[in-house]
Write an enzyme that holds these catalytic residues in place. Structure first.
Site, PDB file in Angstrom:
ATOM      1  N   GLN A  85      -5.538   0.573 -17.674  1.00  0.00           N
ATOM      2  CA  GLN A  85      -4.773   0.589 -16.429  1.00  0.00           C
ATOM      3  C   GLN A  85      -3.521  -0.266 -16.555  1.00  0.00           C
ATOM      4  O   GLN A  85      -2.442   0.109 -16.092  1.00  0.00           O
ATOM      5  CB  GLN A  85      -5.631   0.064 -15.281  1.00  0.00           C
TER       6      GLN A  85
ATOM      7  N   PRO B  55       1.897  -2.177  -5.031  1.00  0.00           N
ATOM      8  CA  PRO B  55       2.823  -1.042  -5.137  1.00  0.00           C
ATOM      9  C   PRO B  55       2.123   0.307  -5.171  1.00  0.00           C
ATOM     10  O   PRO B  55       2.765   1.336  -4.917  1.00  0.00           O
ATOM     11  CB  PRO B  55       3.554  -1.314  -6.464  1.00  0.00           C
TER      12      PRO B  55
ATOM     13  N   TYR C 163      -7.976 -16.924  -4.214  1.00  0.00           N
ATOM     14  CA  TYR C 163      -8.559 -15.733  -4.824  1.00  0.00           C
ATOM     15  C   TYR C 163      -9.894 -16.100  -5.461  1.00  0.00           C
ATOM     16  O   TYR C 163      -9.983 -16.997  -6.300  1.00  0.00           O
ATOM     17  CB  TYR C 163      -7.643 -15.153  -5.894  1.00  0.00           C
TER      18      TYR C 163
ATOM     19  N   GLU D 258      -0.885   1.417 -18.688  1.00  0.00           N
ATOM     20  CA  GLU D 258      -0.282   2.547 -17.964  1.00  0.00           C
ATOM     21  C   GLU D 258       0.807   2.071 -17.013  1.00  0.00           C
ATOM     22  O   GLU D 258       1.910   2.617 -16.985  1.00  0.00           O
ATOM     23  CB  GLU D 258      -1.365   3.295 -17.190  1.00  0.00           C
TER      24      GLU D 258
END
Length: 331
Positions: free
Chosen positions: A289, A206, A54, A292
């Protein structure tokens, strides 16, 4: 934050894991990365996922710095090996040489003595499986790795690896596949094989690269700054960018609202309804984010709601197990 066992192993992971693919060292600056990791910890997330490739190894470095002052025994940190991390012919794949070199590099970048799960990031068609598993045996016995996992492997390859793992007495406990409302290719073959072998699923994407947040609208250009608008990361959302898919995703909005959830929360919660899923890996470019998505831990979607979701999405869901394909790491 609730925790679940990974398969039949004793290892527990947080239902929501924080992954830094496409973010740390690439899409967001280091201060933003630190803020996201802090938000994850504040939400009770203990499971952090990365990979050596990554951002050309920078993602591991950022995560290592972000977690450096945390109590190591209270975290589950995982990383991966397979994809190229350098120009040489042995800087890739699942050969003994690459695995032994790669784990040392990952531990150095992550600033830790061990990782909890070390994932074979793809199946290596050019290295004998016996060589790969024997190398994993050595790094487990050396204390550098607690558990072994595979990512995006076919059911028959997982079975073959598990047989060798049992012979070598090393803990192959998990699979890390792509899994979402729209991408269910593991359900027919991979999940049953893993369940039989006592292996769990720790799933990525997801929310289908952001498509299941509902931010992409049919007939409109992707929002500025989104993956759909970025040439480099667009490939991860392209399979879902047809008007038919996007229209059906919008039809999920009232279902999410009826459950008191955002569309993104509905998507993440849906993956956790599968009893074989131990954790869903979410990414985030800002703490909001992250908070949440973390809030869906413990949420239960009733059967009627899940049926209505299936009715809406069924024509556009990808279920073909052949989509879990072997890749060749060499250019």
């Amino acid at each position: 934050m609730e925790h679940r066992h990974v398969g039949k192993s004793g290892l527990m992971v947080s239902e929501i894991a924080y992954g830094n693919w496409l973010t740390h060292g690439q899409q967001i600056d280091e201060d933003a990365a630190y803020a996201c990791v802090a938000a994850a910890l504040d939400a009770g997330i203990t499971t952090f996922d990365t990979a050596d490739m990554y951002a050309d190894t920078r993602a591991e470095e950022v995560l290592g710095r972000a977690l450096a002052k945390q109590r190591r025994a209270g975290l589950e940190i995982s990383t991966k090996v397979y994809w190229p991390t350098g120009p040489g012919p042995n800087d890739r794949g699942l050969s003994r040489k690459h695995i032994l070199d790669a784990i040392d590099g990952s531990l150095r970048r992550l600033r830790t003595d061990y990782v909890d799960i070390y994932w074979a990031h793809q199946y290596d068609v050019e290295t004998p499986l016996e060589e790969t598993m024997e190398a994993f045996y050595d790094i487990v016995r050396a204390g550098k790795v607690r558990y072994i996992g595979v990512s995006e492997w076919r059911a028959e390859d997982i079975r073959a690896a598990h047989r060798l793992a049992r012979e070598l007495r090393i803990p192959l406990i998990a699979n890390q596949p792509q899994y979402s409302m729209l991408w269910r290719v593991i359900e027919a073959e991979v999940v049953p094989a893993c369940a039989e072998l006592g292996m769990g699923q720790i799933v990525w994407s997801p929310i289908a690269g952001g498509v299941l947040t509902g931010k992409y609208l049919p007939g409109q250009q992707p929002p500025s700054g989104s993956r759909g608008a970025d040439a480099e990361s667009r490939q991860w959302v392209d399979p879902y960018m047809s008007d038919e898919v996007l229209t059906r995703v919008q039809r999920l909005r009232p279902l999410a609202e009826s459950a008191g959830l955002t569309l993104a929360q509905l998507a993440v919660a849906w993956t956790l309804q599968n009893p074989h899923v131990a954790s869903a890996i979410v990414g985030a470019s800002n703490p909001k984010q992250l908070a949440e998505n973390a809030a869906v831990s413990g949420v239960t979607l009733d059967e009627e709601l899940r049926t209505r979701i299936d009715d809406i999405l069924d024509p556009v869901v990808e279920r073909d197990p052949a989509r879990t394909a072997r890749e060749d790491p060499r250019p």
